[in-house]
Scaffold this active site. Sequence first.
Site, PDB file in Angstrom:
ATOM      1  N   GLU A 113     -35.913  -1.954  35.975  1.00 47.92           N
ATOM      2  CA  GLU A 113     -35.867  -1.319  34.654  1.00 47.92           C
ATOM      3  C   GLU A 113     -36.970  -0.299  34.425  1.00 47.92           C
ATOM      4  OE1 GLU A 113     -34.895  -3.627  31.248  1.00 47.92           O
ATOM      5  OE2 GLU A 113     -34.488  -5.432  32.413  1.00 47.92           O
ATOM      6  N   GLU A 173     -39.642 -13.286  37.427  1.00 45.72           N
ATOM      7  CA  GLU A 173     -39.091 -13.175  36.077  1.00 45.72           C
ATOM      8  C   GLU A 173     -38.640 -14.514  35.518  1.00 45.72           C
ATOM      9  OE1 GLU A 173     -35.690 -10.663  33.587  1.00 45.72           O
ATOM     10  OE2 GLU A 173     -35.738 -10.566  35.773  1.00 45.72           O
TER      11      GLU A 173
END
Length: 871
Positions: A497, A759
Amino acid sequence: MLVHLATLALLAVGILGSESPRFVAINLRCENLPEPSYVDRDAPRLSWKTQTSEANWHQSAYRVIVASSQAGIKADTGDLWDSGKVDSPDSVGIVYRGKPLPPNALCFWKVQTWDAEGRDSGWSQVGKWEMGLLQPSDWGDAKWIGNGQPGPAPFLRKEFNLKGPVKRARLFACGLGYAELHLNGGPVSPGVERDPGYTNFDKRVLYVAHDVTAQLKLGQNCLGAVLGTGWYDVHDIATWHFEKASWRGRPRAIAVLKIEYKDGTAEQVVSDSTWKTSIGPILTDGIYTGETYDARKELTGWDKSGYKESHWSPATVLDAPKGKLAACPCPPVIIGETIKPFAIHEPKPGVFIVDFGQNFSGHAQIKLTGPAGTSVRMRYSERLNKDGMIQRSEIETFMEKTKPVQPFQTDTYVCRGGGSETWEQVFSYSGFRYMEVTGFPGTPTVDNFRGRFAHTDLKSAGSFACSNELLNKIQHATRYAYLSNAQNIFTDCPQREKNGWTGDAQLAAEAGLMNFDSTTLYEKWLNDLEDAQFPDGRTSIIVPTWGWGSGNSHPAWDSAYPIVVGDLYRYRGDRAMVEKHFEHLKRYVDGLAKLTKDGVVPFDSLGDWVPWSTETPSQVTSTAFLCLDATIVAKLAKVLGNSIDVEKYTDLAAATKKAFNDAYWDEAKGVYSNGSQCALSTALYYGLVPEDRKERVFNALVADVERQGHIDTGIIGAKNVLRVLSEGGRTDLAYKIVARKEQPGWGWWIEQGATTLWEDWKGESSLNHIMFGDVSNWFIQWLAGIGLDEGSPGFRRFFIRPQPVGDLTWAKATHESPYGEIASSWKKDGKRFHLSITVPPNCTATVILPGSDSKPIQVGSGKREFSAQLP
């Protein structure tokens, strides 16, 4: 318990009877930077530290002088400002209150201090800062220029003549999206990447400045730039559709070179239509896709005078971006480390997998020899398949399917031929540990490649190590994850991202401030938060943004605004950001409060993201954040002496606390909401639990952790659980869930080969995230024991409270506070406990040794040693 205070080793004679003081101000900084070159604040902030071997040293007064010349400062004359003797212990955030400073002004300064006995230090060494360009008119006739055409990266050049010896020359420039500036045959700032930084270009556009005096020469000179697309001209098609950004346009630059001659005259070279432009070897560059470079198209000598530019065209004058030009307040992205590959494998003929042994942000440098036209492709990844090939499905998931298929994290180099070639890209970056190489001429070795770790130039300001190697690896992984996501903004990940998710940033802010000198990067990012705010207080879940993710309230994310302002004040002790952003924080909290129903935040929003198994309702965490935000604003109002707002936001916090308890307290079970670790720890840590319930709620949390034997939260609870357990006297239990090697937990990640934080607990997504990173802060503040005193911002007073828990036999940590280095180092020798600490000048530590009957010990500056008998 036995306590022994060792004799302080004295390196100077001042404390032993001499009348001459032995202390001096050092590390002079302006705007939290050493000798910044383009300050655009009318009243810059000054700070310093004190060097002394004297014990228990405290400052009683200071005097600052600022001069416009070296001769003036040498003569102790402050023609710009003389503060006079100011009775104050402060040495952080001292605001310049002298004459108005013109653009491009050079300011010299020094400071003297007085100790508690009234002795003065004499003058410090001289510091300096330079003013930036404060008004649009300071750019003179400079225009935004480029070639205005789609396609390869534009090159720009301008030859000019110097009429005599140069005294001082400064180059001010902004390139959108990025600019690599050149002067007389080479880059102006080698090793700097993707300058000048990412913002909402409709609101704010950053410029940088460089001292180029030494790079100029008598006679003909050549100034140039290469422009990259960056975030300004995003053409990669992904979920966030930055290609639709309102600011988007072809790359452009503005520049002014200000030259002062030794004879007292001056002139300037500005960007305008007299510059020439061409295209060269950078065929494509994209923030997500990577770079394609054809060395056969290199423009040899293009940045030198005398280059034949007949095939170049006049530069096109382009529209200025809407945003205001402002100085970049933080260091640039640099190549912070060069990493030698760990190994190379060939899982298929002609397909080489380079393993760098470390996950990081950046790119690879390649060295090779091949025929002209040889095309070598490098694709970056975090994972390998079982067959040894790279696997990228988790990180390329947000790239949209296009025809032709767009690349992702891919660099391509086309050889010029004729000998050895070395290349690396400059306008993009990837997140990776592995690199797939195809088309390489011959069989490469590790010497053909180097990893180039690119991140904002944040100097280390903290350390931690202990006897448990697993924890040391978690610390290593946290620091690499933090730097990998420090890219002029705070990103979530450096591959998939690259977005400035506010929740990730706020959860890692304290760990970042304890480990790195990251103050100015947070100050820059707070400007981005300000630019993202709507008039009604709403902001965005990613910052900067062109519109994606803005306008909806997600308190666990957009509470980053008050939280980071509060953290900066707590950790650095400088009220400037409080003053700058206070009205914006009020607007945010007021807007959030209007969205409540019966005092709680009623809607679904992002909450305890990626929990292990037990989900906590987002209304619980969102309401808790409203209480936290109101509490922070009330405290900051007190800092500013605003009694009306102190009362208003204290009342809002109290009302939210009551509503939270009315809505989520389960009296029969003695828990909040569903009794999750996140719900219980968040209620305790954010001050939502009434006094008569605290023990019951804490015991419920302990019971759940002990029953499960592991952490069972997402990102919010992971920060709060460790802190609450330690504050409640159960650091031993917090240590167990961090140090375990089984899933879920930080230790399990390390056992799977993690070199950065992941994550999620299951390892199913990105392998380089920072949102679980507060564990490093817990290492430093609780295991090693360097604890922030909430009543004393900036570590003027702090705790040393070491925790010799579990199988730990030693631990040590440092933190570079605004006043100097704090150090705590302890070890166990059987039942004996030994502690060595360093307290900076002008500070006081409260030492709490292990043991239930330990009494707090107040100590001043110096090196100290303690010993105690363990239970």
